[in-house]
Design a protein around this motif. Structure first.
Motif, PDB file in Angstrom:
ATOM      1  N   GLN A 145      -8.297 -10.842 -23.787  1.00  0.00           N
ATOM      2  CA  GLN A 145      -9.513 -10.162 -24.228  1.00  0.00           C
ATOM      3  C   GLN A 145      -9.224  -9.200 -25.376  1.00  0.00           C
ATOM      4  OE1 GLN A 145     -11.584  -8.250 -21.076  1.00  0.00           O
ATOM      5  NE2 GLN A 145     -13.156  -7.420 -22.393  1.00  0.00           N
ATOM      6  N   ASP A 146      -8.095  -8.539 -25.346  1.00  0.00           N
ATOM      7  CA  ASP A 146      -7.742  -7.591 -26.398  1.00  0.00           C
ATOM      8  C   ASP A 146      -7.311  -8.281 -27.686  1.00  0.00           C
ATOM      9  OD1 ASP A 146      -8.275  -5.493 -24.676  1.00  0.00           O
ATOM     10  OD2 ASP A 146      -6.193  -5.354 -23.987  1.00  0.00           O
ATOM     11  N   GLU A 147      -6.894  -9.520 -27.585  1.00  0.00           N
ATOM     12  CA  GLU A 147      -6.387 -10.246 -28.743  1.00  0.00           C
ATOM     13  C   GLU A 147      -7.487 -10.887 -29.587  1.00  0.00           C
ATOM     14  OE1 GLU A 147      -3.614 -13.084 -27.269  1.00  0.00           O
ATOM     15  OE2 GLU A 147      -2.358 -11.573 -26.336  1.00  0.00           O
ATOM     16  N   LEU A 148      -8.681 -11.086 -29.034  1.00  0.00           N
ATOM     17  CA  LEU A 148      -9.747 -11.783 -29.747  1.00  0.00           C
ATOM     18  C   LEU A 148     -10.436 -10.872 -30.746  1.00  0.00           C
ATOM     19  CD1 LEU A 148     -11.508 -13.829 -26.934  1.00  0.00           C
ATOM     20  CD2 LEU A 148      -9.974 -14.659 -28.686  1.00  0.00           C
ATOM     21  N   GLY A 149     -10.586 -11.369 -31.963  1.00  0.00           N
ATOM     22  CA  GLY A 149     -11.353 -10.664 -32.976  1.00  0.00           C
ATOM     23  C   GLY A 149     -12.807 -11.106 -32.920  1.00  0.00           C
ATOM     24  N   LEU A 150     -13.635 -10.553 -33.792  1.00  0.00           N
ATOM     25  CA  LEU A 150     -15.065 -10.866 -33.798  1.00  0.00           C
ATOM     26  C   LEU A 150     -15.315 -12.345 -34.090  1.00  0.00           C
ATOM     27  CD1 LEU A 150     -17.937  -9.778 -33.574  1.00  0.00           C
ATOM     28  CD2 LEU A 150     -17.861  -9.314 -36.024  1.00  0.00           C
ATOM     29  N   ILE A 151     -14.671 -12.887 -35.096  1.00  0.00           N
ATOM     30  CA  ILE A 151     -14.864 -14.303 -35.451  1.00  0.00           C
ATOM     31  C   ILE A 151     -14.400 -15.199 -34.307  1.00  0.00           C
ATOM     32  CG2 ILE A 151     -14.249 -16.119 -37.092  1.00  0.00           C
ATOM     33  CD1 ILE A 151     -16.089 -13.937 -38.229  1.00  0.00           C
ATOM     34  N   ASP A 152     -13.270 -14.837 -33.677  1.00  0.00           N
ATOM     35  CA  ASP A 152     -12.771 -15.621 -32.547  1.00  0.00           C
ATOM     36  C   ASP A 152     -13.764 -15.612 -31.394  1.00  0.00           C
ATOM     37  OD1 ASP A 152     -10.387 -16.154 -33.890  1.00  0.00           O
ATOM     38  OD2 ASP A 152      -9.452 -14.319 -33.139  1.00  0.00           O
ATOM     39  N   ARG A 153     -14.379 -14.468 -31.136  1.00  0.00           N
ATOM     40  CA  ARG A 153     -15.372 -14.366 -30.058  1.00  0.00           C
ATOM     41  C   ARG A 153     -16.590 -15.236 -30.360  1.00  0.00           C
ATOM     42  NH1 ARG A 153     -15.163 -10.904 -26.061  1.00  0.00           N
ATOM     43  NH2 ARG A 153     -13.521  -9.360 -26.051  1.00  0.00           N
ATOM     44  N   ILE A 154     -17.054 -15.222 -31.588  1.00  0.00           N
ATOM     45  CA  ILE A 154     -18.237 -16.004 -31.953  1.00  0.00           C
ATOM     46  C   ILE A 154     -17.954 -17.499 -31.791  1.00  0.00           C
ATOM     47  CG2 ILE A 154     -19.732 -16.663 -33.882  1.00  0.00           C
ATOM     48  CD1 ILE A 154     -19.584 -13.725 -34.784  1.00  0.00           C
ATOM     49  N   GLN A 155     -16.737 -17.918 -32.128  1.00  0.00           N
ATOM     50  CA  GLN A 155     -16.386 -19.332 -32.060  1.00  0.00           C
ATOM     51  C   GLN A 155     -15.931 -19.780 -30.684  1.00  0.00           C
ATOM     52  OE1 GLN A 155     -13.487 -19.573 -35.191  1.00  0.00           O
ATOM     53  NE2 GLN A 155     -15.042 -19.788 -36.767  1.00  0.00           N
ATOM     54  N   ALA A 156     -15.655 -18.845 -29.794  1.00  0.00           N
ATOM     55  CA  ALA A 156     -15.162 -19.185 -28.449  1.00  0.00           C
ATOM     56  C   ALA A 156     -16.293 -19.727 -27.575  1.00  0.00           C
ATOM     57  CB  ALA A 156     -14.554 -17.935 -27.801  1.00  0.00           C
ATOM     58  N   PRO A 157     -15.941 -20.478 -26.523  1.00  0.00           N
ATOM     59  CA  PRO A 157     -16.972 -20.997 -25.604  1.00  0.00           C
ATOM     60  C   PRO A 157     -17.730 -19.852 -24.922  1.00  0.00           C
ATOM     61  CG  PRO A 157     -14.809 -21.948 -25.117  1.00  0.00           C
ATOM     62  CD  PRO A 157     -14.600 -20.893 -26.148  1.00  0.00           C
ATOM     63  N   THR A 158     -19.039 -20.042 -24.761  1.00  0.00           N
ATOM     64  CA  THR A 158     -19.902 -19.046 -24.139  1.00  0.00           C
ATOM     65  C   THR A 158     -20.251 -19.512 -22.723  1.00  0.00           C
ATOM     66  OG1 THR A 158     -20.842 -18.527 -26.293  1.00  0.00           O
ATOM     67  CG2 THR A 158     -22.099 -17.830 -24.394  1.00  0.00           C
ATOM     68  N   PRO A 159     -20.223 -18.608 -21.725  1.00  0.00           N
ATOM     69  CA  PRO A 159     -20.618 -18.998 -20.367  1.00  0.00           C
ATOM     70  C   PRO A 159     -22.071 -19.493 -20.324  1.00  0.00           C
ATOM     71  CG  PRO A 159     -19.538 -16.859 -20.356  1.00  0.00           C
ATOM     72  CD  PRO A 159     -19.775 -17.217 -21.784  1.00  0.00           C
ATOM     73  N   LYS A 160     -22.361 -20.355 -19.357  1.00  0.00           N
ATOM     74  CA  LYS A 160     -23.679 -20.996 -19.255  1.00  0.00           C
ATOM     75  C   LYS A 160     -24.815 -19.975 -19.140  1.00  0.00           C
ATOM     76  CE  LYS A 160     -26.176 -24.562 -16.835  1.00  0.00           C
ATOM     77  NZ  LYS A 160     -26.186 -25.572 -15.813  1.00  0.00           N
ATOM     78  N   LEU A 161     -24.648 -18.931 -18.327  1.00  0.00           N
ATOM     79  CA  LEU A 161     -25.680 -17.913 -18.172  1.00  0.00           C
ATOM     80  C   LEU A 161     -26.010 -17.252 -19.511  1.00  0.00           C
ATOM     81  CD1 LEU A 161     -27.495 -16.024 -16.464  1.00  0.00           C
ATOM     82  CD2 LEU A 161     -25.511 -14.530 -16.265  1.00  0.00           C
ATOM     83  N   PHE A 162     -24.986 -16.932 -20.265  1.00  0.00           N
ATOM     84  CA  PHE A 162     -25.208 -16.254 -21.528  1.00  0.00           C
ATOM     85  C   PHE A 162     -25.744 -17.195 -22.606  1.00  0.00           C
ATOM     86  CE2 PHE A 162     -22.468 -13.290 -19.344  1.00  0.00           C
ATOM     87  CZ  PHE A 162     -23.154 -12.104 -19.573  1.00  0.00           C
ATOM     88  N   LYS A 163     -25.483 -18.488 -22.474  1.00  0.00           N
ATOM     89  CA  LYS A 163     -26.119 -19.454 -23.373  1.00  0.00           C
ATOM     90  C   LYS A 163     -27.634 -19.434 -23.147  1.00  0.00           C
ATOM     91  CE  LYS A 163     -22.388 -22.777 -23.914  1.00  0.00           C
ATOM     92  NZ  LYS A 163     -21.931 -24.142 -23.653  1.00  0.00           N
TER      93      LYS A 163
END
Length: 83
Positions: free
Chosen positions: A4-22
């Motif tokens: 969690q600490d290693e992810l930057g903003l772009i990495d977060r945007i491109q990462a898979p999103t949980p179904k609830l949050f989709k």
């Protein structure tokens, strides 16, 4: 240091999103689109009740955009580790 600490903003945007949050993101996008359509119709001369105008122009647009952004920034770490 965890993933969690290693992810930057772009990495977060491109990462898979949980179904609830989709689902939250999609509802927020639809709410923002409806609000923007109402605001646009008012500019075209359509009369709207005061409360509808207020909700469409202020609250729904801002809250929809914020909810959509926050939902997109959540990361499903189990799917991220599978990649």
């Amino acid at each position: 240091m965890n993933k969690q600490d290693e992810l930057g903003l772009i990495d977060r945007i491109q990462a898979p999103t949980p179904k609830l949050f989709k689902s939250i993101r999609n509802v927020a996008i639809v709410a923002s689109a409806v609000a923007l359509a109402l605001v646009q119709s008012k500019q075209q001369g359509v009369e709207l009740p005061g409360i509808v105008d207020f909700l469409a122009s202020k609250i729904v647009v801002v809250s929809g955009a914020i909810a959509g952004l926050l939902a997109q920034l959540t990361v499903d770490y189990s799917k991220l580790q599978e990649k």
